[in-house]
Design an enzyme around this catalytic site. Structure first.
Site, PDB file in Angstrom:
ATOM      1  CD  GLU A 180      -2.773  -1.547   2.242  1.00 62.11           C
ATOM      2  OE1 GLU A 180      -3.519  -2.532   2.188  1.00 62.11           O
ATOM      3  OE2 GLU A 180      -2.748  -0.770   3.210  1.00 62.11           O
ATOM      4  CD  GLU A 212      -8.514   0.269   4.064  1.00 65.51           C
ATOM      5  OE1 GLU A 212      -7.954   0.413   2.956  1.00 65.51           O
ATOM      6  OE2 GLU A 212      -8.229  -0.638   4.861  1.00 65.51           O
ATOM      7  CG  HIS A 220      -4.340   0.449   5.945  1.00 68.58           C
ATOM      8  ND1 HIS A 220      -3.879  -0.849   5.964  1.00 68.58           N
ATOM      9  CD2 HIS A 220      -4.167   0.920   7.207  1.00 68.58           C
ATOM     10  CE1 HIS A 220      -3.453  -1.156   7.175  1.00 68.58           C
ATOM     11  NE2 HIS A 220      -3.613  -0.089   7.961  1.00 68.58           N
TER      12      HIS A 220
HETATM   13 ZN   LIG Z   1      -4.109  -2.156   4.376  1.00 72.58          ZN
END
Ligand SMILES: [Zn+2]
EC number: 3.5.1.96
Length: 330
Positions: free
Chosen positions: A56, A210, A147
């Site tokens: 990531e 995220e 992330h």
């Molecule tokens: Zn992740």
């Protein structure tokens, strides 16, 4: 000038491990770990982590750039700051993880696994955060764990708040809104993520973010991450957050998790189904145990539910999906 990402990629140790600029002192504490302290005392201790999942890359690059800007005094430091690149082995290999998913092994869960480099790293990171926050016990504690996702998502960017009994911090919620995320998801049970650890064991105001699609190093369009980058920089400078421009953020709570209990388990979703796929009351979300003719279907029990992190291929006993309910906030 020290570049902790470059050192990590080259698997090298820093030759000079501490120093200072006009505004701050810095220390390289180990592989992928850089700590900053402003010369003036601060009442806030902030942990920024990325690369707990090694592939990531965009948040890793954002964090590395932030450190460079601090070291060149291009950005004002008004908090005690610990920057963490979580899984060096996986970052070098360009993979999510090598042996075990590190974001399932905090709160001591690494003790249940055989001891490998990643479990040792998780144990080290727990101790590192303890030492960092407790070195100045009176400061307010924050932790942002950054992330990106491989999977498509109907709501591309979202925040996951760890389960906690105390109220969520107003400043943290403002940061989530200002970061122009599409949704915020509230966990309802204790977990083993990095932010569950910092929230439950160290009373930090913690969130997992995220931030969109995972790509390889060099392929990221970092301008896609402008809003979160700005919020992180405002956090570091202890400035007010910008006003949100996007439509109102959507709120979800986790109402259940679907666990794979037998080998013929099957989610009623394509392997590449996007996050936040919706099911309606009575829809079959998953089937298992058909071979034994004791089918146990998992059926949507609310007017509408949304599926997060679906994965048919988890090991037996592990979570194959989270089931969410949307909250109507007035
Ligand atoms: Zn992740």
């Amino acid at each position: 000038m020290i570049d902790f990402l470059e050192l990590l990629k080259l698997d090298q140790t820093a030759k000079i491990t501490c120093g200072e600029t006009a505004q701050l002192q810095w220390a390289w504490l180990g592989e992928g770990i850089l700590q900053f302290r402003p010369h003036r005392d601060s009442d806030t201790s902030l942990v920024l982590s990325a690369g707990i999942h090694g592939n990531e890359t965009a948040p890793i690059e954002l964090l590395a750039q932030l450190c460079q800007d601090l070291l060149q005094d291009k950005l004002t430091l008004n908090v005690n700051l610990l920057c963490v690149l979580g899984n060096p082995l996986a970052i070098r290999a360009g993979v999510r993880y090598v042996e075990y998913d590190m974001n399932r092994m905090f709160c001591g869960a690494y003790q249940q696994l055989e001891s490998v480099i990643e479990t040792q790293r998780a144990e080290y990171l727990e101790q590192l955060l303890c030492d960092f926050y407790l070195s100045d016990a009176k400061t307010k504690r924050y932790h942002l764990d950054l992330h990106t996702a491989i999977r498509k998502s109907y709501l591309e960017t979202f925040a996951l708040l760890p389960f906690q009994q105390r109220a969520y911090d107003t400043q943290l919620l403002q940061a989530i809104e200002a970061a122009e995320l599409d949704a915020v998801v509230y966990h309802q049970a204790v977990g083993t993520t990095f932010t569950h650890f910092s929230s439950s064991k160290l009373q930090a105001e913690s969130v997992t973010l995220e931030l969109g699609k995972a790509k390889s190093f060099g392929e990221n369009n970092l301008s896609d991450f402008n809003a979160i980058d700005l919020v992180i920089r405002q956090f570091v400078e202890a400035k007010d957050f910008s006003a949100r421009k996007k439509p109102v953020i959507r709120h979800f709570k986790v109402v259940d998790s679907i666990v794979k209990t037998v080998e013929d388990f099957q989610l009623n979703l394509a392997d590449d189904a996007p996050n936040f796929t919706e099911f309606h009351f009575g829809d079959v979300i998953a089937t298992q145990n058909h071979a034994a003719q004791q089918a146990i279907d998992y059926v949507a029990h609310l007017k509408s539910v949304f599926i997060l992190f679906p994965n048919n291929h988890v090991k037996i006993g592990l979570r194959a999906a989270l089931v969410l309910e949307e909250l109507e906030l007035t």
